[in-house]
Motif scaffolding. Structure first.
Motif, PDB file in Angstrom:
ATOM      1  N   PHE A  67       0.836  -1.201   0.000  1.00 53.47           N
ATOM      2  CA  PHE A  67       0.000   0.000   0.000  1.00 53.47           C
ATOM      3  C   PHE A  67       0.872   1.253   0.000  1.00 53.47           C
ATOM      4  CE2 PHE A  67      -2.514   3.411   1.715  1.00 53.47           C
ATOM      5  CZ  PHE A  67      -3.739   3.253   1.098  1.00 53.47           C
ATOM      6  N   GLU A  68       1.874   1.299   0.863  1.00 56.59           N
ATOM      7  CA  GLU A  68       2.759   2.467   0.923  1.00 56.59           C
ATOM      8  C   GLU A  68       3.469   2.691  -0.409  1.00 56.59           C
ATOM      9  OE1 GLU A  68       5.456   2.984   4.310  1.00 56.59           O
ATOM     10  OE2 GLU A  68       4.259   1.443   5.332  1.00 56.59           O
ATOM     11  N   MET A  69       3.940   1.603  -1.003  1.00 55.33           N
ATOM     12  CA  MET A  69       4.651   1.726  -2.273  1.00 55.33           C
ATOM     13  C   MET A  69       3.712   2.214  -3.378  1.00 55.33           C
ATOM     14  SD  MET A  69       7.249  -0.919  -4.144  1.00 55.33           S
ATOM     15  CE  MET A  69       6.079  -2.190  -4.479  1.00 55.33           C
ATOM     16  N   TYR A 101      14.169  -6.517  -2.668  1.00 57.67           N
ATOM     17  CA  TYR A 101      12.928  -6.139  -1.983  1.00 57.67           C
ATOM     18  C   TYR A 101      11.962  -5.543  -2.997  1.00 57.67           C
ATOM     19  CZ  TYR A 101      14.713  -6.391   2.862  1.00 57.67           C
ATOM     20  OH  TYR A 101      15.190  -6.790   4.070  1.00 57.67           O
ATOM     21  N   LEU A 102      12.467  -4.578  -3.757  1.00 58.16           N
ATOM     22  CA  LEU A 102      11.606  -3.903  -4.734  1.00 58.16           C
ATOM     23  C   LEU A 102      11.080  -4.877  -5.777  1.00 58.16           C
ATOM     24  CD1 LEU A 102      13.229  -0.457  -5.527  1.00 58.16           C
ATOM     25  CD2 LEU A 102      11.160  -0.950  -4.252  1.00 58.16           C
ATOM     26  N   ARG A 103      11.948  -5.676  -6.316  1.00 60.10           N
ATOM     27  CA  ARG A 103      11.522  -6.620  -7.358  1.00 60.10           C
ATOM     28  C   ARG A 103      10.407  -7.530  -6.845  1.00 60.10           C
ATOM     29  NH1 ARG A 103      17.426  -7.137  -8.323  1.00 60.10           N
ATOM     30  NH2 ARG A 103      17.851  -5.729 -10.063  1.00 60.10           N
ATOM     31  N   THR A 104      10.577  -8.019  -5.622  1.00 60.67           N
ATOM     32  CA  THR A 104       9.580  -8.907  -5.036  1.00 60.67           C
ATOM     33  C   THR A 104       8.254  -8.179  -4.837  1.00 60.67           C
ATOM     34  OG1 THR A 104      11.291 -10.188  -3.936  1.00 60.67           O
ATOM     35  CG2 THR A 104       9.056 -10.367  -3.044  1.00 60.67           C
ATOM     36  N   PHE A 105       8.299  -6.991  -4.254  1.00 61.22           N
ATOM     37  CA  PHE A 105       7.065  -6.256  -3.983  1.00 61.22           C
ATOM     38  C   PHE A 105       6.401  -5.767  -5.265  1.00 61.22           C
ATOM     39  CE2 PHE A 105       8.385  -6.498   0.317  1.00 61.22           C
ATOM     40  CZ  PHE A 105       7.231  -6.342   1.068  1.00 61.22           C
ATOM     41  N   ARG A 110       2.018  -6.084  -8.983  1.00 55.45           N
ATOM     42  CA  ARG A 110       1.534  -6.243 -10.358  1.00 55.45           C
ATOM     43  C   ARG A 110       0.505  -7.367 -10.459  1.00 55.45           C
ATOM     44  NH1 ARG A 110       7.239  -5.389 -13.523  1.00 55.45           N
ATOM     45  NH2 ARG A 110       7.011  -3.139 -13.829  1.00 55.45           N
ATOM     46  N   LYS A 111       0.713  -8.449  -9.715  1.00 52.47           N
ATOM     47  CA  LYS A 111      -0.256  -9.546  -9.728  1.00 52.47           C
ATOM     48  C   LYS A 111      -1.623  -9.082  -9.235  1.00 52.47           C
ATOM     49  CE  LYS A 111       2.946 -13.384  -8.974  1.00 52.47           C
ATOM     50  NZ  LYS A 111       3.361 -14.425  -8.010  1.00 52.47           N
ATOM     51  N   LYS A 112      -1.621  -8.099  -8.351  1.00 50.78           N
ATOM     52  CA  LYS A 112      -2.864  -7.644  -7.745  1.00 50.78           C
ATOM     53  C   LYS A 112      -3.557  -6.530  -8.526  1.00 50.78           C
ATOM     54  CE  LYS A 112      -1.434  -8.998  -3.129  1.00 50.78           C
ATOM     55  NZ  LYS A 112      -1.222  -8.584  -1.733  1.00 50.78           N
ATOM     56  N   ILE A 113      -2.793  -5.666  -9.208  1.00 50.05           N
ATOM     57  CA  ILE A 113      -3.441  -4.515  -9.859  1.00 50.05           C
ATOM     58  C   ILE A 113      -3.474  -4.582 -11.378  1.00 50.05           C
ATOM     59  CG2 ILE A 113      -2.878  -2.980  -7.923  1.00 50.05           C
ATOM     60  CD1 ILE A 113      -0.784  -1.642  -9.814  1.00 50.05           C
ATOM     61  N   GLN A 121       0.393  -2.237 -17.431  1.00 54.78           N
ATOM     62  CA  GLN A 121      -0.070  -0.966 -17.982  1.00 54.78           C
ATOM     63  C   GLN A 121       0.045   0.159 -16.958  1.00 54.78           C
ATOM     64  OE1 GLN A 121      -4.056  -1.695 -19.285  1.00 54.78           O
ATOM     65  NE2 GLN A 121      -3.393  -2.561 -21.231  1.00 54.78           N
ATOM     66  N   TYR A 122       0.084  -0.182 -15.690  1.00 61.99           N
ATOM     67  CA  TYR A 122       0.148   0.813 -14.621  1.00 61.99           C
ATOM     68  C   TYR A 122       1.549   0.944 -14.038  1.00 61.99           C
ATOM     69  CZ  TYR A 122      -4.954   0.849 -14.565  1.00 61.99           C
ATOM     70  OH  TYR A 122      -6.271   0.983 -14.909  1.00 61.99           O
TER      71      TYR A 122
END
Length: 140
Positions: A67-69, A101-105, A110-113, A121-122
């Motif tokens: 959420f923060e990211m 960390y970034l790659r994982t998150f 991306r899987k969620k949005i 696309q986002y």
């Protein structure tokens, strides 16, 4: 040899200092109000006060870091955010080199949005720089 004398004079008037402080507080409060305003880009809407993300009216569950990211990226939509800046903004000042960390998150987010996480696309990658939330993704 004599030591140089130092005069103690204020380079400003007390009224001017007070006015500048009030102005700084007003600007800070305005920025905080902007950070609390819901953000809608394309089909994604993020409400930082209610801590809620929706895509096309459907709620999406995110972890606090996701959420923060997402919030940080959407606040700076269209702007490429370097890896280190994103890490420090979301995880704290002691982070900056933990790219995994970034790659994982980003992968999880991306899987969620995204409709197709392999062709986002986002949440876009700017090679050798960082990530960017597209300010005008194509409408479905």
């Amino acid at each position: 040899m004599r030591a140089p004398t130092i005069t103690s004079r204020k380079p400003f008037q007390l009224r001017e200092l007070t006015a500048r402080l009030r102005s700084a507080v007003r600007r800070r409060n305005a920025q905080d109000a902007d950070r609390d305003r819901p953000i809608r880009i394309g089909e994604i809407e993020l409400d930082p006060v209610k801590y809620r993300v929706q895509k096309s009216g459907r709620s999406i569950h995110l972890t606090p870091k996701e959420f923060e990211m997402l919030h940080y990226l959407m606040l700076h939509a269209g702007e490429p955010i370097p890896h280190a800046r994103l890490l420090k903004s979301v995880w704290g000042a002691e982070y900056g080199d933990e790219l995994e960390y970034l790659r994982t998150f980003v992968r999880q987010l991306r899987k969620k949005i995204e409709d197709d996480p392999r062709h986002p696309q986002y949440l876009l990658t700017d090679a050798y720089i960082g990530y960017r939330f597209d300010e005008k993704p194509p409408e479905a």
